[in-house]
Design a protein around this motif. Sequence first.
Motif, mmCIF file in Angstrom:
data_model
loop_
_atom_site.group_PDB
_atom_site.id
_atom_site.type_symbol
_atom_site.label_atom_id
_atom_site.label_comp_id
_atom_site.label_asym_id
_atom_site.label_seq_id
_atom_site.Cartn_x
_atom_site.Cartn_y
_atom_site.Cartn_z
ATOM 1 N N VAL A 58 0.867 -1.181 0.000
ATOM 2 C CA VAL A 58 0.000 0.000 0.000
ATOM 3 C C VAL A 58 0.900 1.226 0.000
ATOM 4 O O VAL A 58 1.771 1.365 0.860
ATOM 5 N N VAL A 59 0.710 2.086 -0.989
ATOM 6 C CA VAL A 59 1.438 3.348 -1.080
ATOM 7 C C VAL A 59 0.405 4.464 -1.001
ATOM 8 O O VAL A 59 -0.501 4.528 -1.839
ATOM 9 N N SER A 60 0.492 5.310 0.007
ATOM 10 C CA SER A 60 -0.487 6.386 0.154
ATOM 11 C C SER A 60 0.220 7.656 0.608
ATOM 12 O O SER A 60 1.323 7.618 1.158
ATOM 13 N N ILE A 61 -0.428 8.782 0.357
ATOM 14 C CA ILE A 61 0.167 10.098 0.593
ATOM 15 C C ILE A 61 -0.646 10.847 1.647
ATOM 16 O O ILE A 61 -1.882 10.899 1.556
ATOM 17 N N PHE A 62 0.050 11.438 2.638
ATOM 18 C CA PHE A 62 -0.615 12.156 3.725
ATOM 19 C C PHE A 62 0.102 13.471 4.007
ATOM 20 O O PHE A 62 1.062 13.821 3.326
ATOM 21 N N ASP A 63 -0.374 14.181 5.030
ATOM 22 C CA ASP A 63 0.259 15.404 5.523
ATOM 23 C C ASP A 63 0.411 16.445 4.412
ATOM 24 O O ASP A 63 1.523 16.871 4.082
ATOM 25 N N ASP A 64 -0.750 16.840 3.857
ATOM 26 C CA ASP A 64 -0.758 17.862 2.804
ATOM 27 C C ASP A 64 0.153 17.492 1.638
ATOM 28 O O ASP A 64 0.899 18.325 1.102
ATOM 29 N N ASP A 65 0.122 16.223 1.262
ATOM 30 C CA ASP A 65 0.897 15.704 0.128
ATOM 31 C C ASP A 65 2.404 15.728 0.347
ATOM 32 O O ASP A 65 3.185 15.661 -0.608
ATOM 33 N N ASN A 66 2.838 15.753 1.614
ATOM 34 C CA ASN A 66 4.272 15.827 1.901
ATOM 35 C C ASN A 66 4.852 14.538 2.479
ATOM 36 O O ASN A 66 6.070 14.418 2.630
ATOM 37 N N LEU A 67 3.987 13.568 2.810
ATOM 38 C CA LEU A 67 4.453 12.367 3.497
ATOM 39 C C LEU A 67 3.987 11.110 2.758
ATOM 40 O O LEU A 67 2.829 10.997 2.380
ATOM 41 N N THR A 68 4.912 10.175 2.547
ATOM 42 C CA THR A 68 4.602 8.884 1.918
ATOM 43 C C THR A 68 4.487 7.815 2.993
ATOM 44 O O THR A 68 5.378 7.671 3.839
ATOM 45 N N TRP A 69 3.383 7.079 2.953
ATOM 46 C CA TRP A 69 3.132 5.995 3.898
ATOM 47 C C TRP A 69 3.224 4.674 3.138
ATOM 48 O O TRP A 69 2.569 4.481 2.125
ATOM 49 N N LEU A 70 4.056 3.748 3.616
ATOM 50 C CA LEU A 70 4.290 2.473 2.951
ATOM 51 C C LEU A 70 3.873 1.331 3.868
ATOM 52 O O LEU A 70 4.306 1.259 5.021
ATOM 53 N N LEU A 71 3.055 0.458 3.349
ATOM 54 C CA LEU A 71 2.589 -0.708 4.102
ATOM 55 C C LEU A 71 2.872 -1.954 3.273
ATOM 56 O O LEU A 71 2.522 -2.012 2.095
ATOM 57 N N THR A 72 3.541 -2.922 3.872
ATOM 58 C CA THR A 72 3.826 -4.196 3.192
ATOM 59 C C THR A 72 3.256 -5.324 4.033
ATOM 60 O O THR A 72 3.487 -5.380 5.245
ATOM 61 N N VAL A 73 2.519 -6.222 3.381
ATOM 62 C CA VAL A 73 1.972 -7.394 4.066
ATOM 63 C C VAL A 73 2.350 -8.640 3.272
ATOM 64 O O VAL A 73 1.965 -8.790 2.115
ATOM 65 N N GLU A 74 3.124 -9.499 3.892
ATOM 66 C CA GLU A 74 3.453 -10.794 3.288
ATOM 67 C C GLU A 74 2.567 -11.847 3.947
ATOM 68 O O GLU A 74 2.697 -12.128 5.142
ATOM 69 N N GLU A 75 1.669 -12.414 3.177
ATOM 70 C CA GLU A 75 0.740 -13.390 3.753
ATOM 71 C C GLU A 75 1.497 -14.603 4.276
ATOM 72 O O GLU A 75 2.355 -15.164 3.596
ATOM 73 N N LYS A 76 1.169 -14.991 5.494
ATOM 74 C CA LYS A 76 1.771 -16.168 6.115
ATOM 75 C C LYS A 76 0.892 -16.591 7.278
ATOM 76 O O LYS A 76 0.213 -15.761 7.891
ATOM 77 N N PRO A 77 0.871 -17.880 7.617
ATOM 78 C CA PRO A 77 0.051 -18.331 8.744
ATOM 79 C C PRO A 77 0.675 -17.956 10.072
ATOM 80 O O PRO A 77 1.884 -17.712 10.170
ATOM 81 N N LEU A 78 -0.151 -17.907 11.081
ATOM 82 C CA LEU A 78 0.323 -17.651 12.437
ATOM 83 C C LEU A 78 1.195 -18.804 12.918
ATOM 84 O O LEU A 78 0.846 -19.974 12.759
#
Length: 296
Positions: free
Chosen positions: A147-167
Amino acid sequence: MAAKPGFDINSVPVSSVALPPFPYLAYPDKLDDGYKHNTQDSDFDEVQLIAGHDLRTVEGKVSRRFFPHNTIGMSAIGSVKNHENAIKLLGGVLVNDIVPADPEFRKLHPEQDSVLAQKMHLPGISNGGKNYHVYLLRTDKTNIWFVVSIFDDDNLTWLLTVEEKPLQQSVGFIKADAMAASLQTQGHVALYLPFDTDSDVIKAEGKTAVDEIVKLLRADSKLQLNIEGHTDNVGAAAHNKTLSLARAQAVVKAITAQGIDATRLNALGLGAERPLQDNANEAGRAKNRRVELVKR
């Protein structure tokens, strides 16, 4: 208007590209170390992200990072395009057809921004919900979501990575004699049986806990129990209550399948009505997702 079809994960081809280490994406070369922010990563967590036109729940190893791209003269669109190009080189594909701030999406998910952001592991919705991009990278071993998303008046990049795996189960199940002691002193005992996400199907590793409940009931032929299902507060209250009841009923069914008289058991679904801990963080929510045995 006809309903839009659900997202088909098989529409994304499997990539054969050799991957770098998790979380797969590097910070920009020119970024000073002081601007590289890692929030608490998790070996196992649950994230809701948009695939197609609605939310999809994924579980696995999670990384959350953010940085101010404006400090290196990078625009918001420049950051998005840079990350998109890097993900596509690995074989990833853009999969969201709608964004969190879209009125159509909010009709489906009218909860408060803070609740939705918590489920989606985002810093907010209204201030960055229009610039939100989800990519799926499929391999022969797992699915990886970015997930790549932009926040803080278009000044901040937020990166989320999820690798699927079992508990990786690290907590053992309480034994029958310990259940009996808790019922005697407190009148109830909380169990954390593993279920598939948003499902009443008990996972195979939960059979040990069910066997211990059966031992408990066989050791005391007069014991009668309420089997209570409990959830966290994520999602609609009515849905959570229905799910909690279905899970309690699944436990009753698994117990009676081993010869215990069904009249000794009563299934109840309480949803998020009786939390044990604060639902504001994942640790608290995990404690609240439980099945309780209550002495009648």
